[in-house]
Scaffold this active site. Structure first.
Site, short mmCIF file in Angstrom:
data_model
loop_
_atom_site.label_atom_id
_atom_site.label_comp_id
_atom_site.label_asym_id
_atom_site.label_seq_id
_atom_site.Cartn_x
_atom_site.Cartn_y
_atom_site.Cartn_z
N SER A 39 0.84 -1.19 0.00
CA SER A 39 0.00 0.00 0.00
C SER A 39 0.88 1.24 0.00
O SER A 39 2.06 1.17 0.33
CB SER A 39 -0.90 0.01 1.25
OG SER A 39 -0.16 0.41 2.40
N ASP A 40 0.30 2.36 -0.38
CA ASP A 40 1.00 3.61 -0.11
C ASP A 40 0.76 3.95 1.36
O ASP A 40 0.00 3.28 2.07
CB ASP A 40 0.51 4.72 -1.04
CG ASP A 40 1.58 5.77 -1.30
OD1 ASP A 40 2.47 5.93 -0.45
OD2 ASP A 40 1.53 6.43 -2.36
N TRP A 41 1.42 4.99 1.83
CA TRP A 41 1.42 5.30 3.27
C TRP A 41 -0.03 5.40 3.80
O TRP A 41 -0.77 6.32 3.45
CB TRP A 41 2.17 6.61 3.51
CG TRP A 41 2.35 6.96 4.95
CD1 TRP A 41 1.40 7.40 5.82
CD2 TRP A 41 3.57 6.90 5.69
NE1 TRP A 41 1.94 7.62 7.05
CE2 TRP A 41 3.27 7.33 7.01
CE3 TRP A 41 4.87 6.54 5.38
CZ2 TRP A 41 4.24 7.41 8.01
CZ3 TRP A 41 5.84 6.62 6.37
CH2 TRP A 41 5.53 7.05 7.67
N ASN A 42 -0.42 4.41 4.61
CA ASN A 42 -1.73 4.36 5.26
C ASN A 42 -2.89 4.37 4.27
O ASN A 42 -4.00 4.75 4.62
CB ASN A 42 -1.90 5.52 6.26
CG ASN A 42 -3.13 5.35 7.13
OD1 ASN A 42 -3.49 4.23 7.49
ND2 ASN A 42 -3.80 6.44 7.46
#
Length: 758
Positions: free
Chosen positions: A290-293
């Site tokens: 995933s990207d950050w969060n």
């Protein structure tokens, strides 16, 4: 016969078959190891492999006594963490790796990731600028250097390359990609993957690459970061996805999903993107992070009520690793126990992550990347800086050169170097600068002084500061709009000089993530300064340093010479001086269209024709009433200090069968007085399709070098695969019919011919 000689003989005898045998054998061995390890893992240990954290403390010292850091420490030791990001340095990565390997039950190593976008400490041009070279081999070179330096600092994984196609310069992250064209983007995507990963991912001087952002992040509405995307499946397939597919074919180890929703579904929760297309149709064997969060952000997107539902949506959709979302580690076990998530989905994700760790050789030696001797000797080397200078000068685009004002003379001229970016040693490093040393770039002023016979002939004035305070990646910039006290000094030296080099554009932190803008003209007092200097001395060479296309209509109309220099990295000033003084004849071409006004955005060369494309004698046709609809500078545009003449396009036939091919040839002659390089560009147009087709599509390019008076025949070979697209039935194939073919120096200035596909 020595063993090395025997191996060389085997290599020469088997040729490419050697490469065909080795990966298959390695794959079988790795798959067995992965399955054996997976069979020993508890559910908690499996979920731990899907969990990625950023560093909570300086890893070379004890964890702080705050609860979050202590908790992270215990999770690493227990095997509840599969990857760390932002842990950098041979010592820090070794100590962190020891926490996992020595303390966890199964001794599974961590993988360390970092945003190594266009260099680690030796900085290369921002990716958009590098794409202006139209030389993918240079992107491969810069990625390789970045991999050598990053791996020498303990890293095994970079969150690059970014391959988002974007048509809107308002979007700040346009600087991270290769521009507006899927064909050019695909070539650079594959080259960067090969540069980062090399021929052997287990080598200690390579890193795993990450194709991002999957998908359509560059199409965010209004050019606003993290915003909604609403595009057709045809645009997705024909424009957005080709660079990603090229990266997968190049063997990219990982893929990162994007923040945006597309068609109502956030990419992180899109099974269509991740399971159907990426892992299904393309057969991708690596893992998706995933990207950050971005898993946690499914909640504000409005598709998940809480972190448990977000985790359920993401794992079912095919997101394998949770970057800083804390959703998998807190929710997946309960979801499995409740029967909402099948454990086989977790097994698939773990298998993918373990496979990459085995391919990196981390199970053979978890500490092989944490080599302090390499860290001391393989970073910021003279060879790396020389490579940075080479790539930088090839990335420069000459936009205008009236009356042959350029190249400048190294002696016998007084040169005034003016502007807020002239002495700037930080902005050239660009945004997303990894471990670059602040203020370490060669400035334009330094480059110019170093190139001339007498540095005393170089006069300097800032004119006006661009920003107020110290710019940074994490703060909003404030621009100087009131302090013009330096204008007079700048005007005075402009009057004394034979020629003015005016350095204007953008501070590097005006572009990058979170740096969208509604207005892409030059900020602060730069336009006023430019007009004041031009009034004092019209012999002005503007050097633009920027991370996106800018609106430069007044400049383009009045200033005689314009050099697009992007943010070029560590050797920026030297590379610009190489071009300004003619030591290197510029050969760059724009990978993006430059608009005349921000109201034209999004603007791109490969647009569709409307039902009313041309003037009708009335106002009722597709146009603006207050501005031309064409770009100021088109895609593929770039001048040289010499000139090139193209012959008419010749075809080997005016018909092509569905299993045939067609040669497209043109003669290019250097009609100027100096040697130069030219990027010969091939475009096609499918005149009638089951869905409407672009007015032009790039299908080939080649950079050639010609001496004065020299000619060269350039031939491209087209096949039906080059003409294929996703049509009305969403199947990729070439459709019979008439095609135009264009060859020229940019997307607008071309020679054309036509043929029929039968």
């Amino acid at each position: 016969m020595k063993l090395s000689a025997i191996l060389l003989f085997v290599f020469l005898t088997l040729g490419n078959n050697l490469y065909a045998l080795k990966p298959k054998a390695n794959d079988e061995v790795i798959e067995k190891k992965v399955n054996d390890l997976l069979s020993k893992m508890t559910l908690d240990e499996k979920i731990g492999q899907l969990n990625q954290y950023t560093s909570q403390w300086e890893m070379t010292g004890p964890a702080p006594q705050r609860a979050s850091a202590q908790h992270q420490l215990e999770e690493i030791k227990s095997g509840a963490v599969g990857s760390m990001l932002n842990v950098v340095g041979a010592e820090a990565t070794r100590k962190t790796q020891e926490l996992a390997v020595k303390n966890s039950r199964l001794h599974i190593p961590l993988i360390f990731g970092y945003d190594v976008i266009h260099g680690f400490k030796t900085m290369f041009p921002i990716p958009l600028g590098e794409a202006a070279s139209w030389e993918p081999e240079l992107a491969k070179l810069s990625a390789h250097v970045a991999a050598v330096e990053a791996s020498a600092s303990g890293l095994q994984w970079t969150f690059a390359p970014m391959m988002d196609i974007s048509r809107d310069a308002r979007w700040g992250r346009v600087m991270e990609g290769s521009g507006e064209d899927p064909y050019l983007g695909a070539k650079f995507a594959a080259a960067r993957v090969h540069g980062f990963q090399g021929d052997d991912l287990s080598s200690d001087n390579t890193v795993a690459a990450c194709a991002k952002h999957f998908a359509a992040y560059g199409f965010v509405e209004s050019g606003r970061d993290y915003n909604t995307v609403d595009i057709s499946e045809h645009t997705l397939r024909n424009t957005v996805l080709p660079p990603f597919e090229a990266a997968v074919k190049a063997g990219v180890a990982t893929v990162m999903n994007s923040f945006n929703e597309i068609g109502g579904t956030p990419a992180t929760a899109s099974a269509h993107l991740q399971r159907d297309i990426l892992k299904g149709q393309w057969g991708f064997k690596g893992f998706v992070v995933s990207d950050w969060n971005s898993i946690g952000e499914l909640i504000p997107h409005g598709v998940a009520a809480d972190s448990a539902q977000a985790a359920e949506l993401a794992i079912k959709a095919g997101s394998d690793m949770d970057m800083e979302g804390h959703c998998y580690i807190t929710s997946l076990k309960k979801l499995v126990e409740e029967g909402k998530v099948d454990e086989s989905l977790i097994d698939d994700a773990v298998r993918r992550i373990l496979r990459v760790k085995f391919e990196l050789g981390l199970f053979d030696d978890p500490y092989k990347y944490s080599n302090e001797n390499r860290e001391k000797t393989e970073i910021l080397t003279p060879e790396h800086l020389a490579a940075a200078r080479k790539v930088a000068r090839h990335s420069i685009v000459l936009l205008k050169n009236d009356e042959h004002l350029l190249p400048l003379k190294k002696e016998g001229q007084t040169i005034a170097v003016i502007g807020p970016l002239a002495a700037d040693k930080d902005s050239p490093l660009g945004s997303w600068r990894a471990q670059a040393i602040t203020g370490s770039a060669v400035s334009l002023l330094e480059g110019v002084k170093g190139a001339v016979a007498d540095p005393n002939k170089i006069l300097y004035a800032e004119g006006a500061p661009l920003t107020i305070g110290q710019p940074s990646f994490t703060k909003e910039l404030k621009f100087n709009t009131t302090d013009s006290s330096g204008f007079d000094a700048a005007r005075q030296i402009a009057k004394k000089a034979d020629v003015v080099v005016l350095a204007v554009g953008e501070n590097c932190f005006q572009t990058g993530e979170g740096r969208s803008q509604t207005e892409i003209r030059m900020k602060g007092l730069q336009e006023q300064l430019m007009k004041a200097i031009y009034a004092a001395n019209p012999n002005v060479v503007v050097v633009l340093t920027n991370g996106r296309p800018l609106v430069i209509d007044w400049m383009a109309e009045h200033v005689p010479a314009i050099v697009e220099a992007w943010h070029l990295g560590s050797e920026a000033g030297n590379a610009i001086a190489d071009v300004l003084f003619g030591d290197y004849n510029p050969s760059g071409k724009l990978p993006v269209s430059f608009p005349r006004a921000v109201g034209q955005l999004p603007i791109y060369y490969n647009h569709k024709s409307t039902g009313r494309p041309d003037p009708t004698g009335t106002v009722f046709w597709s146009h603006y009433t207050d501005q031309k609809k064409t770009p100021l500078f088109p895609f593929g545009y770039g001048l040289s200090y010499t000139t090139f003449k193209y012959s008419p396009v010749e075809l080997s036939s005016h018909e092509m069968s569905m299993n045939g091919k067609l040669d497209v040839s043109v003669n290019v002659q250097n009609t100027g007085k100096v040697a130069g390089e030219e990027v010969v560009q091939l475009y096609i147009r499918d005149l009638v399709g089951s869905v409407s087709r672009p007015v032009k599509e790039l299908k080939g390019f080649r950079k050639i070098s010609l001496k004065p008076g020299e000619s060269q025949k350039v031939t491209f070979t087209l096949t039906p695969d080059d003409l294929a697209f996703y049509g009305a039935d969403l199947k990729k194939k070439a459709e019979p019919g008439e095609f135009k073919v264009f060859v020229g120096t940019n997307s607008d200035d071309v020679q054309e011919n036509s043929f029929v596909l039968k």
